[in-house]
Design a protein around this motif. Structure first.
Motif, PDB file in Angstrom:
ATOM      1  N   CYS A 118       5.035  -9.689  -5.120  1.00 41.23           N
ATOM      2  CA  CYS A 118       5.594  -9.598  -4.966  1.00 41.23           C
ATOM      3  C   CYS A 118       6.392  -8.254  -6.078  1.00 41.23           C
ATOM      4  N   SER A 119       5.753  -8.047  -6.595  1.00 43.39           N
ATOM      5  CA  SER A 119       5.866  -6.494  -6.978  1.00 43.39           C
ATOM      6  C   SER A 119       5.932  -5.324  -6.594  1.00 43.39           C
ATOM      7  N   ALA A 120       4.449  -5.245  -6.073  1.00 45.43           N
ATOM      8  CA  ALA A 120       4.168  -4.880  -4.961  1.00 45.43           C
ATOM      9  C   ALA A 120       5.093  -4.326  -4.120  1.00 45.43           C
ATOM     10  N   ALA A 121       5.298  -5.605  -3.103  1.00 42.05           N
ATOM     11  CA  ALA A 121       6.993  -5.221  -2.464  1.00 42.05           C
ATOM     12  C   ALA A 121       7.798  -4.367  -2.985  1.00 42.05           C
ATOM     13  N   ARG A 122       7.875  -4.967  -4.062  1.00 42.70           N
ATOM     14  CA  ARG A 122       9.191  -4.448  -4.802  1.00 42.70           C
ATOM     15  C   ARG A 122       9.448  -2.880  -5.142  1.00 42.70           C
ATOM     16  N   LEU A 123       8.103  -2.705  -5.163  1.00 48.05           N
ATOM     17  CA  LEU A 123       7.311  -1.295  -5.683  1.00 48.05           C
ATOM     18  C   LEU A 123       7.434  -0.227  -4.192  1.00 48.05           C
ATOM     19  N   HIS A 124       7.294  -0.846  -2.786  1.00 48.80           N
ATOM     20  CA  HIS A 124       7.383   0.105  -1.751  1.00 48.80           C
ATOM     21  C   HIS A 124       9.256  -0.276  -1.051  1.00 48.80           C
ATOM     22  N   ASP A 125       9.678  -1.321  -1.408  1.00 51.66           N
ATOM     23  CA  ASP A 125      10.718  -1.556  -0.537  1.00 51.66           C
ATOM     24  C   ASP A 125      11.985   0.035  -1.743  1.00 51.66           C
ATOM     25  N   LYS A 126      11.433  -0.935  -2.294  1.00 52.21           N
ATOM     26  CA  LYS A 126      12.666   0.093  -3.598  1.00 52.21           C
ATOM     27  C   LYS A 126      11.910   1.671  -4.046  1.00 52.21           C
ATOM     28  N   LEU A 127      11.091   1.777  -4.589  1.00 52.90           N
ATOM     29  CA  LEU A 127      10.809   3.055  -4.754  1.00 52.90           C
ATOM     30  C   LEU A 127       9.619   4.157  -3.865  1.00 52.90           C
ATOM     31  N   GLY A 128       9.438   3.454  -3.028  1.00 52.29           N
ATOM     32  CA  GLY A 128       8.939   3.816  -1.225  1.00 52.29           C
ATOM     33  C   GLY A 128       7.602   4.477  -1.186  1.00 52.29           C
ATOM     34  N   LEU A 131       1.130   0.889   0.456  1.00 52.33           N
ATOM     35  CA  LEU A 131       0.920  -0.024   0.110  1.00 52.33           C
ATOM     36  C   LEU A 131       1.244  -0.276   2.146  1.00 52.33           C
ATOM     37  N   ASN A 132       0.198  -1.393   2.040  1.00 57.78           N
ATOM     38  CA  ASN A 132       0.652  -2.639   2.917  1.00 57.78           C
ATOM     39  C   ASN A 132       1.534  -3.458   2.488  1.00 57.78           C
ATOM     40  N   ILE A 133       2.552  -2.817   3.546  1.00 57.74           N
ATOM     41  CA  ILE A 133       4.083  -4.136   2.927  1.00 57.74           C
ATOM     42  C   ILE A 133       3.886  -5.623   3.897  1.00 57.74           C
ATOM     43  N   GLU A 134       3.050  -5.776   4.604  1.00 61.67           N
ATOM     44  CA  GLU A 134       3.317  -6.909   5.463  1.00 61.67           C
ATOM     45  C   GLU A 134       2.189  -7.603   5.318  1.00 61.67           C
ATOM     46  N   GLN A 135       0.958  -7.227   4.126  1.00 62.58           N
ATOM     47  CA  GLN A 135       0.045  -7.687   3.403  1.00 62.58           C
ATOM     48  C   GLN A 135       0.984  -8.625   1.967  1.00 62.58           C
ATOM     49  N   ALA A 136       1.447  -7.612   1.797  1.00 62.74           N
ATOM     50  CA  ALA A 136       1.981  -8.107   0.391  1.00 62.74           C
ATOM     51  C   ALA A 136       2.822  -9.453   0.346  1.00 62.74           C
ATOM     52  N   ARG A 137       3.704  -9.109   0.931  1.00 62.00           N
ATOM     53  CA  ARG A 137       4.918  -9.978   1.815  1.00 62.00           C
ATOM     54  C   ARG A 137       4.175 -11.556   2.505  1.00 62.00           C
ATOM     55  N   LYS A 138       3.912 -11.005   2.799  1.00 60.38           N
ATOM     56  CA  LYS A 138       2.618 -12.538   3.137  1.00 60.38           C
ATOM     57  C   LYS A 138       2.201 -13.248   2.127  1.00 60.38           C
ATOM     58  N   LYS A 139       0.739 -12.251   1.317  1.00 61.28           N
ATOM     59  CA  LYS A 139       0.800 -13.117  -0.480  1.00 61.28           C
ATOM     60  C   LYS A 139       1.809 -13.496  -1.049  1.00 61.28           C
ATOM     61  N   GLY A 140       3.037 -12.846  -1.207  1.00 61.20           N
ATOM     62  CA  GLY A 140       4.050 -13.277  -1.611  1.00 61.20           C
ATOM     63  C   GLY A 140       4.326 -15.308  -1.670  1.00 61.20           C
TER      64      GLY A 140
END
Lengths: 235, 289
Positions: A118-128, A131-140
């Motif tokens: 969840c935090s990784a996905a947020r770092l991707h979406d907010k601070l650019g 990382l592999n966003i699909e994988q981060a969201r799936k695991k989230g």
């Protein structure tokens, strides 16, 4: 670093305002009503946590780091355990019971998995961050499903929180990045038990907010008092 | 999506990053108005920007300038120079760039939210306002035709912690200035130097219709706080807004009558929308179907 403590005496937290891992320590310090000083780290855009001076403090280059009378402790979960063991004389947050401590530690490890997703996905979406966003969201989503199911099962046996019928550091460890999940494009729509659990947090005395985790507007806490931004209550 | 066909957005200068984001030998890919770009700082220090195709082929080269701590380019032929913020020349001001933050919203929604005083007590409780002091007193808002900007003036609002350098709650004066559709600055009472104004600005990079990257900056007189303190304060305020911005509907700013109900406090927003409509801007707007 901006303002390194001159004296070893006292409680200091190397902190970033937008970090959920720093926030869980700020939140616990508030619950325990411990005086402390925040030392802001320029995590973004400065990446100060990856620079030499900070790496001497924590070679992993991660925030938060706690300094208590010169004792340096990185890792949010480790800090929660330390603060509970040292300062919580009521033993409410980390009871001295082997089975409960084992159970709580299970959730502390799970909190790291929430950070990794969840935090990784947020770092991707907010601070650019790249990382592999699909994988981060799936695991989230997998983590949230597990947490939500567990809260539902607990509710059936009369428990409102992850381990007991009162919050422990297991709840604090898991709370921030669940509450911030939507900033990473992970909707909480399918996790009603987790949403109720987030709201229960917001009604605790001495609860404090962070950007992205607003107060329950106009809500009163258990003592019938309203909150302000610092979590201080007023009638 | 693909590159916009909106001539107003195309023929204007847009931000694509902080100057510090572009290091020699490290080409960076980004998006602007639905178009992929690659930007690279060459050995001589100049930044070159190119539009690239879906397959990564280099297409046309775009003009570049580095100003106000940021890098600017255009996908077309701007009819006017990049706007000016003369306070950047006051060397005793502290410049703080807060970095680019992505927001899943139209860049115009971000600008509009920045112009809104009414939300302070509810979204920025105990910092930029608090209940019950929620009244927005009457103020002036206008399109200044000579400079082609939107201005709001004579604004006074009670704030608890207006700036990091502020002590105690007090009435704070504001002026707002929209310098181009995706870029805006505000002037507010400077706690340390009452004869000057502190400046906070937002440069929004419109990536897609519903996605932007927002670069906040401060240009202030503050001898007490470190750059990191100021970044934390500004990021805290901005992330309090994000939760609202990402949930606004329609996603684009509606430019047709009757789309939203406005109150007197929304004067600046109404002037902003009128100005966008006069310009014929389409990108990031919601046109009645």
């Amino acid at each position: 670093m901006s303002s390194k403590p001159n004296t070893q005496k006292g409680l200091y937290l190397y902190d970033y305002i937008l970090s959920g891992n720093c926030y869980k320590v700020r939140l616990f310090l508030s619950f325990l009503q411990l005086d402390h000083e925040l030392i802001p780290i320029d995590f973004f855009p400065g990446f100060e946590h990856k620079q030499t001076e900070f790496l001497e403090l924590n070679p992993l280059g991660q925030i938060p780091v706690l300094m208590d009378d010169g004792f340096v402790l990185p890792d949010a979960q480790a800090i929660l355990v330390y603060l509970a063991a040292k300062y919580d004389s009521t033993e409410a947050w980390y009871p001295k019971d082997p089975k409960l401590q084992g159970r709580i530690t299970q959730w502390l490890a799970f909190a790291d998995s929430i950070t990794g997703s969840c935090s990784a996905a947020r770092l991707h979406d907010k601070l650019g961050f790249k990382l592999n966003i699909e994988q981060a969201r799936k695991k989230g989503h997998q983590n949230l499903r597990l947490l939500d199911d567990h809260l539902v099962e607990n509710k059936i046996v009369g428990k409102d929180w992850l381990v007991l019928n009162r919050p422990t550091i297991a709840d604090i460890a898991c709370f921030p990045y669940v509450a911030l999940a939507e900033e990473g494009g992970i909707s909480l729509n399918d996790y009603p038990a987790a949403r109720s659990w987030i709201n229960r947090f917001k009604k605790l005395p001495q609860f404090i907010v962070m950007p992205g985790i607003p107060p329950l507007h106009g809500m009163k806490n258990n003592e019938g008092k309203f909150f302000n931004q610092e979590g201080l209550c007023f009638s | 999506m693909t590159k916009t066909t909106d001539p107003v957005a195309i023929n204007d200068w847009q931000v694509i990053g902080r100057i510090d984001d572009f290091l020699k030998g490290q080409p960076k890919q980004t998006r602007l108005l639905g178009q992929s770009l690659v930007a690279e700082r060459h050995k001589n220090g100049d930044i070159k920007v190119h539009e690239i195709s879906e397959l990564g082929e280099t297409l046309r080269s775009c003009p570049v300038q580095e100003k106000f701590g940021h890098v600017w380019t255009t996908l077309g032929k701007p009819k006017r120079e990049l706007f000016d913020i003369p306070e950047f020349q006051q060397i005793d001001r502290k410049y703080v760039g807060c970095g680019g933050v992505m927001v899943k919203a139209s860049a115009l929604r971000v600008v509009e939210n920045f112009l809104d005083i009414g939300h302070f007590p509810y979204v920025h409780t105990d910092f930029l306002g608090s209940e019950p002091l929620t009244e927005v007193k009457d103020y002036k808002a206008e399109i200044r035709i000579d400079v082609d900007e939107v201005w709001a003036d004579d604004i006074s609002f009670h704030q608890d912690k207006a700036m990091l350098s502020a002590t105690g709650g007090k009435a704070v004066e504001y002026m707002y200035r929209v310098v181009s559709p995706f870029n805006t600055v505000l002037y507010k009472t400077c706690p340390e130097k009452p004869e000057e104004w502190d400046i906070i600005g937002l440069f929004a990079q419109p990536l897609e219709e519903n996605l932007c990257r927002v670069y906040a900056f401060m240009l202030v007189f503050d001898s007490q706080n470190t750059e990191t303190d100021l970044i934390h304060f500004q990021q805290m305020i901005f992330f309090q807004d994000i939760i609202i911005l990402e949930n606004q509907l329609p996603v684009g700013v509606p430019l047709y009558d009757g789309a939203e109900r406005s109150i007197k406090a929304d004067k600046t927003q109404l002037q902003f929308r009128k100005w966008l409509k006069q310009k014929g801007l389409q990108f990031g707007t919601d046109q009645e179907t």
